[in-house]
Design a protein around this motif. Structure first.
Motif, mmCIF file in Angstrom:
data_model
loop_
_atom_site.group_PDB
_atom_site.id
_atom_site.type_symbol
_atom_site.label_atom_id
_atom_site.label_comp_id
_atom_site.label_asym_id
_atom_site.label_seq_id
_atom_site.Cartn_x
_atom_site.Cartn_y
_atom_site.Cartn_z
ATOM 1 N N GLY A 1 29.185 56.732 32.657
ATOM 2 C CA GLY A 1 29.690 55.397 32.695
ATOM 3 C C GLY A 1 31.152 56.118 33.127
ATOM 4 O O GLY A 1 32.510 55.788 33.287
ATOM 5 N N ASP A 2 31.686 57.745 32.413
ATOM 6 C CA ASP A 2 33.208 58.427 32.588
ATOM 7 C C ASP A 2 33.129 58.827 34.097
ATOM 8 O O ASP A 2 34.015 59.226 34.316
ATOM 9 C CB ASP A 2 33.214 59.458 31.511
ATOM 10 N N GLY A 3 32.072 58.071 35.000
ATOM 11 C CA GLY A 3 32.387 59.589 36.635
ATOM 12 C C GLY A 3 32.130 60.068 36.378
ATOM 13 O O GLY A 3 32.386 60.973 37.798
ATOM 14 N N LEU A 4 31.612 61.331 35.592
ATOM 15 C CA LEU A 4 31.609 62.569 36.228
ATOM 16 C C LEU A 4 30.203 62.859 36.498
ATOM 17 O O LEU A 4 29.935 64.380 36.773
ATOM 18 C CB LEU A 4 31.447 63.489 33.685
ATOM 19 N N ILE A 5 28.977 62.186 35.813
ATOM 20 C CA ILE A 5 28.161 62.508 37.091
ATOM 21 C C ILE A 5 27.906 60.707 37.996
ATOM 22 O O ILE A 5 27.651 59.787 37.049
ATOM 23 C CB ILE A 5 26.831 61.781 35.942
ATOM 24 N N ASN A 6 27.560 61.420 38.758
ATOM 25 C CA ASN A 6 27.572 60.388 39.777
ATOM 26 C C ASN A 6 25.804 59.829 39.417
ATOM 27 O O ASN A 6 26.736 58.468 39.090
ATOM 28 C CB ASN A 6 27.780 61.129 41.588
ATOM 29 N N ASP A 7 25.315 59.958 39.769
ATOM 30 C CA ASP A 7 23.721 59.767 39.716
ATOM 31 C C ASP A 7 22.626 60.288 38.655
ATOM 32 O O ASP A 7 22.602 61.678 38.885
ATOM 33 C CB ASP A 7 23.813 58.799 41.051
ATOM 34 N N VAL A 8 21.670 59.189 38.186
ATOM 35 C CA VAL A 8 21.003 59.739 37.556
ATOM 36 C C VAL A 8 20.220 60.626 38.718
ATOM 37 O O VAL A 8 19.344 61.920 37.747
ATOM 38 C CB VAL A 8 19.793 59.237 36.506
ATOM 39 N N ASN A 9 19.909 60.800 39.513
ATOM 40 C CA ASN A 9 18.701 60.600 40.736
ATOM 41 C C ASN A 9 19.607 62.131 41.856
ATOM 42 O O ASN A 9 19.042 62.908 42.345
ATOM 43 C CB ASN A 9 18.718 59.759 41.486
ATOM 44 N N ASP A 10 20.979 62.349 41.137
ATOM 45 C CA ASP A 10 21.209 63.495 41.435
ATOM 46 C C ASP A 10 20.462 64.708 41.101
ATOM 47 O O ASP A 10 19.295 64.487 40.243
ATOM 48 C CB ASP A 10 22.886 64.048 41.287
ATOM 49 N N SER A 11 19.843 65.967 42.301
ATOM 50 C CA SER A 11 19.757 67.060 41.882
ATOM 51 C C SER A 11 20.838 68.190 40.124
ATOM 52 O O SER A 11 21.412 68.266 40.252
ATOM 53 C CB SER A 11 19.339 67.978 42.518
ATOM 54 N N PHE B 1 22.748 71.229 29.358
ATOM 55 C CA PHE B 1 23.469 71.702 30.314
ATOM 56 C C PHE B 1 23.882 71.069 31.667
ATOM 57 O O PHE B 1 25.563 71.837 32.055
ATOM 58 C CB PHE B 1 22.676 72.754 30.917
ATOM 59 N N VAL B 2 23.869 70.161 31.940
ATOM 60 C CA VAL B 2 24.229 69.459 33.175
ATOM 61 C C VAL B 2 25.934 68.500 32.555
ATOM 62 O O VAL B 2 26.522 68.562 32.514
ATOM 63 C CB VAL B 2 23.166 68.134 33.738
ATOM 64 N N ILE B 3 25.083 68.243 31.312
ATOM 65 C CA ILE B 3 26.351 67.636 30.560
ATOM 66 C C ILE B 3 27.957 68.015 30.025
ATOM 67 O O ILE B 3 28.730 68.158 30.127
ATOM 68 C CB ILE B 3 25.771 66.846 29.192
ATOM 69 N N ARG B 4 27.656 69.573 29.797
ATOM 70 C CA ARG B 4 28.191 70.770 29.289
ATOM 71 C C ARG B 4 28.804 71.107 31.249
ATOM 72 O O ARG B 4 30.134 71.675 30.849
ATOM 73 C CB ARG B 4 27.109 71.743 28.478
ATOM 74 N N SER B 5 28.568 70.840 31.442
ATOM 75 C CA SER B 5 28.893 71.515 33.166
ATOM 76 C C SER B 5 29.722 70.142 34.033
ATOM 77 O O SER B 5 31.210 70.733 34.747
ATOM 78 C CB SER B 5 27.943 71.655 34.489
ATOM 79 N N VAL B 6 29.948 68.836 33.027
ATOM 80 C CA VAL B 6 30.722 68.128 33.543
ATOM 81 C C VAL B 6 31.747 67.793 32.705
ATOM 82 O O VAL B 6 32.897 66.592 32.989
ATOM 83 C CB VAL B 6 30.504 66.877 34.592
ATOM 84 N N ILE B 7 31.783 68.306 31.430
ATOM 85 C CA ILE B 7 32.976 68.028 30.238
ATOM 86 C C ILE B 7 33.612 68.859 30.276
ATOM 87 O O ILE B 7 34.973 68.502 29.464
ATOM 88 C CB ILE B 7 32.646 67.282 29.175
ATOM 89 N N GLY B 8 34.263 69.301 31.442
ATOM 90 C CA GLY B 8 35.560 70.270 30.921
ATOM 91 C C GLY B 8 34.805 71.168 30.176
ATOM 92 O O GLY B 8 34.289 71.863 30.507
ATOM 93 N N GLU B 9 36.205 71.441 29.150
ATOM 94 C CA GLU B 9 36.524 72.816 27.533
ATOM 95 C C GLU B 9 35.924 71.693 27.054
ATOM 96 O O GLU B 9 35.656 72.705 25.959
ATOM 97 C CB GLU B 9 38.137 72.476 28.112
ATOM 98 N N ARG B 10 35.349 70.829 26.874
ATOM 99 C CA ARG B 10 34.463 70.104 25.842
ATOM 100 C C ARG B 10 33.232 70.412 25.494
ATOM 101 O O ARG B 10 32.669 70.904 26.174
ATOM 102 C CB ARG B 10 35.163 68.398 25.532
ATOM 103 N N SER B 11 32.609 71.009 23.845
ATOM 104 C CA SER B 11 31.279 70.886 23.905
ATOM 105 C C SER B 11 30.798 69.448 24.149
ATOM 106 O O SER B 11 31.480 68.558 23.655
ATOM 107 C CB SER B 11 30.809 71.896 22.990
ATOM 108 N N LEU B 12 29.423 69.699 24.000
ATOM 109 C CA LEU B 12 29.132 68.589 23.804
ATOM 110 C C LEU B 12 29.136 67.582 22.399
ATOM 111 O O LEU B 12 29.306 66.420 21.571
ATOM 112 C CB LEU B 12 27.109 68.663 23.812
ATOM 113 N N SER B 13 29.081 68.759 21.379
ATOM 114 C CA SER B 13 29.571 68.288 19.648
ATOM 115 C C SER B 13 31.152 67.180 20.016
ATOM 116 O O SER B 13 31.119 66.482 19.448
ATOM 117 C CB SER B 13 29.893 69.328 18.937
ATOM 118 N N ASN B 14 33.016 67.869 20.848
ATOM 119 C CA ASN B 14 33.464 67.109 20.665
ATOM 120 C C ASN B 14 33.183 65.767 21.655
ATOM 121 O O ASN B 14 33.375 65.225 21.500
ATOM 122 C CB ASN B 14 34.153 68.077 21.664
#
Length: 408
Positions: free
Chosen positions: A147-157, A240-253
């Protein structure tokens, strides 16, 4: 000469004692953690163990909302059925509670708490370790990142976001594959044995080894997108995919910013992390039952909260609706090792009554939603017998939840 030798021996012994004391201080947390892990299923202490588990591991704090919002309450009588059907027999709810060992139960109808009760030391503001319920929360965060545009599509590799995973067992997997547990990556998750991949993972985690190294050590045994096999490491890959797209934030942040704060979470939550500071997406969250229930209500409302769309409605629907052959519920589905349906890290009952889905964690942690009835059920248990027959227990719990929903 004797006095000199005695002095040398004393110095040596004192030095050795000092080293032992230093080692003891250094390794004390590890020793405590090992002892705790070995005794987590002790029946008498298990409720307290699940309440305090986060204190024995490294965690990231997820602070309660600056504007906490308690649920409105309209408590009702006779909310629980006297009995329900499960595995072809009639089960008295009182007898079920004796066996299931609940610590807390919150039931919401049309946005209001109609039942709330706690047992075995848990209180409304206490956290309890929710195990694999964290997988469903990870799915929530994937939807938010889309929704934030950080991941383009769930079917991305997966390797589009984790290029250093190229050449590993994850090379051909998509994000969707990891959420469906259809990546084809081999992982033995039998909790009843000690010679499994899960036990190797647990031991590595106990010693603060980075989880990423473990994921990269795994092998593939089939093509992705063909069949479903329960594999917790797939959720960790999604983490790990989420972590890679949210910048300096952690999943908890990210969870605090996007979920805990706008939901008006009333209590702090804690997310276990590995030695590298990465959240255990497969099952590392401790949170209060009333805050967990809010996530169920958010999904019941198709991702909308106080007039704001926190999660895309399309994600709520897609993530909780099995659509591919290996995701479908059924006791005779040859493409799935489980009788339950599976969306994107959300389960559906063996025999759904309308739109129903739920999160499920080890030892009896649940968040159940029946959209047609406007029902959300959050339940914590300390069921030390759960591992003896996890799928049998899971079906018994879902039968209980369905019986509650069908009263309305």
């Amino acid at each position: 000469m004797t006095t000199k030798k005695t002095s040398i021996i004393k110095v040596a012994l004192l030095s050795l004692l000092g080293l032992i004391l230093i080692a003891g201080v250094y390794y004390a947390p590890l020793i405590q953690r090992l002892y705790f892990s070995l005794n987590i299923e002790d029946e008498a202490s298990m409720p307290e163990n699940l309440r305090t588990l986060h204190q024995y591991y490294s965690t990231h704090l997820i602070e309660s909302s600056a504007t906490p919002q308690p649920f409105p309450r309209q408590l009702q009588e006779n909310v629980l059925p006297e009995s329900f059907q499960s595995h072809g027999e009639t089960i008295k709810t009182k007898a079920f509670f004796t066996d299931a060992k609940p610590t807390g139960l919150v039931i919401i109808k049309d946005g209001q708490i109609i039942y709330e009760n706690y047992w075995r030391g848990l209180t409304e503001s206490d956290t309890q370790f929710a195990f694999s319920v964290a997988k469903s929360i990870t799915s929530v965060l994937v939807g938010m990142a889309i929704g934030d545009g950080l991941i383009n599509d769930v079917n991305d590799s997966v390797t589009k976001y984790l290029p250093h995973f190229k050449g590993s067992a994850w090379d051909k997997a998509t994000i969707a594959n990891t959420l469906e547990m259809s990546s084809g990556v081999e992982f033995d998750e039998d909790y009843s044995r000690t010679d499994t991949d899960m036990r190797r993972f647990q031991m590595a985690y106990l010693f603060d080894k980075p989880m990423e190294d473990f994921l990269l050590s795994l092998k593939s045994n089939r093509e992705p997108g063909i069949s479903q096999g329960y594999n917790s490491m797939e959720t960790q890959a999604a983490g790990f995919v989420i972590r890679s797209v949210i910048g300096e934030r952690s999943l908890s942040n990210y969870m605090h910013e996007k979920l805990w704060q706008p939901l008006g979470a009333q209590d702090n939550a804690y997310w276990n992390v590995d030695g590298a500071g990465m959240e255990v997406a497969i099952g590392g969250l401790s949170m209060s039952l009333r805050d967990l229930a809010k996530i169920g209500q958010l999904y019941l409302q198709r991702g909308r909260w106080n007039g704001e769309q926190l999660i895309p409605e399309s994600w709520v629907l897609e993530s909780t609706t099995p659509s591919k052959p290996y995701q479908m519920p059924g006791r005779d589905n040859p493409l799935s090792e489980k009788p339950f349906g599976y969306g994107y890290l959300w389960w559906t009952p063996v025999d759904p009554n309308g739109r129903e889905y739920y999160a499920s964690g080890l030892y009896g942690q649940y968040l159940f939603v029946n959209e047609d009835k406007g029902i959300v059920i959050a339940m914590y248990n300390a069921n030390n017998n759960f591992n003896s027959a996890p799928d049998w227990w899971k079906e018994r719990y879902e039968d209980f939840f369905q019986a509650i929903a069908q009263k309305y």
